[in-house]
Scaffold this motif. Structure first.
Motif, PDB file in Angstrom:
ATOM      1  N   PHE A 155      32.911 -31.552  95.119  1.00 13.20           N
ATOM      2  CA  PHE A 155      33.816 -31.492  93.970  1.00 13.20           C
ATOM      3  C   PHE A 155      33.576 -30.279  93.075  1.00 13.20           C
ATOM      4  CE2 PHE A 155      30.272 -34.400  92.887  1.00 13.20           C
ATOM      5  CZ  PHE A 155      29.758 -33.766  91.763  1.00 13.20           C
ATOM      6  N   GLU A 159      36.767 -28.241  92.124  1.00 20.69           N
ATOM      7  CA  GLU A 159      37.603 -29.058  91.243  1.00 20.69           C
ATOM      8  C   GLU A 159      36.983 -29.124  89.835  1.00 20.69           C
ATOM      9  OE1 GLU A 159      38.500 -33.809  91.083  1.00 20.69           O
ATOM     10  OE2 GLU A 159      38.282 -32.948  93.088  1.00 20.69           O
ATOM     11  N   GLY A 182      36.344 -37.244  87.472  1.00 22.21           N
ATOM     12  CA  GLY A 182      36.350 -35.801  87.203  1.00 22.21           C
ATOM     13  C   GLY A 182      36.757 -35.504  85.767  1.00 22.21           C
TER      14      GLY A 182
HETATM   15  P1  CMP Z   1      29.139 -34.388  84.090  1.00 25.26           P
HETATM   16  O1  CMP Z   1      28.216 -35.300  83.349  1.00 25.26           O
HETATM   17  O2  CMP Z   1      29.817 -33.341  83.313  1.00 25.26           O
HETATM   18  O3  CMP Z   1      28.319 -33.688  85.272  1.00 25.26           O
HETATM   19  C1  CMP Z   1      28.917 -33.283  86.481  1.00 25.26           C
HETATM   20  C2  CMP Z   1      30.326 -33.709  86.594  1.00 25.26           C
HETATM   21  O4  CMP Z   1      30.872 -33.688  87.874  1.00 25.26           O
HETATM   22  C3  CMP Z   1      30.460 -35.149  86.163  1.00 25.26           C
HETATM   23  O5  CMP Z   1      30.253 -35.280  84.784  1.00 25.26           O
HETATM   24  C4  CMP Z   1      31.839 -35.492  86.664  1.00 25.26           C
HETATM   25  O6  CMP Z   1      32.857 -35.221  85.714  1.00 25.26           O
HETATM   26  C5  CMP Z   1      31.990 -34.557  87.839  1.00 25.26           C
HETATM   27  N1  CMP Z   1      32.050 -35.353  89.051  1.00 25.26           N
HETATM   28  C6  CMP Z   1      31.140 -36.200  89.513  1.00 25.26           C
HETATM   29  N2  CMP Z   1      31.572 -36.775  90.646  1.00 25.26           N
HETATM   30  C7  CMP Z   1      32.807 -36.282  90.887  1.00 25.26           C
HETATM   31  C8  CMP Z   1      33.786 -36.485  91.886  1.00 25.26           C
HETATM   32  N3  CMP Z   1      33.568 -37.333  92.898  1.00 25.26           N
HETATM   33  N4  CMP Z   1      34.938 -35.805  91.800  1.00 25.26           N
HETATM   34  C9  CMP Z   1      35.151 -34.930  90.776  1.00 25.26           C
HETATM   35  N5  CMP Z   1      34.248 -34.701  89.792  1.00 25.26           N
HETATM   36  C10 CMP Z   1      33.107 -35.368  89.853  1.00 25.26           C
END
Ligand code: CMP
Length: 139
Positions: A58, A61, A111
């Protein structure tokens, strides 16, 4: 002990004008916003910030989303601030987040989950230094 942690209000939340509501949850929990700025990240800057996730499926994305609109980067201070902030945020996936948490109330998906918070003292230190100089932290 009194800690500082790096928090980011993500583009899905700034776009929906939720900065104040999210900040109220931090302040109600006893966290003090000792630094704060609204910025627009490039995809490259988001990638540098999230470098630990480079190999994740991810990653593209995530970095494109983080550059898709304004973010509010902030430093929260308080007793046990790192864990307390994570409690107030709720689980990464809003489907798993407890009622009353930021992600349960506001997040749209795993996400687009409205907020980021540092996960440990060493990463908090690194993440704060990525966005702020010492002079910008006003306790
Ligand atoms: P954050 O705490 O900002 O740290 C990493 C980020 O990756 C997390 O929050 C999510 O927003 C993002 N994230 C985690 N898993 C996924 C996923 N399966 N698809 C998209 N984004 C993800």
């Amino acid at each position: 002990s009194i800690e500082r942690t790096l928090s980011i209000i993500k583009p899905d939340a700034t776009k929906r004008n939720l900065t104040g509501k999210i900040n109220a949850k931090f302040e109600d929990a006893g966290l003090r916003i000792v630094a704060q700025k609204r910025i627009l990240l490039t995809v490259a800057q988001a990638g540098e910030f999230y470098a630990v996730h480079k190999e994740r499926p991810f990653f593209g994305e995530l970095t494109e989303f983080m550059a898709s609109g304004p973010v509010v980067v902030q430093v929260l201070e308080g007793e046990g601030a790192i864990a307390k902030n994570r409690e107030v945020m709720g689980a990464t996936n809003p489907a798993d987040a407890k009622e009353g948490t930021i992600r349960a109330e506001f997040a749209e998906s795993v996400g687009e989950n409205s907020v980021h918070g540092s996960d440990a003292p060493d990463t908090a230190k690194e993440e704060i230094a990525y966005f702020f100089s010492g002079l910008e932290l006003v306790g």
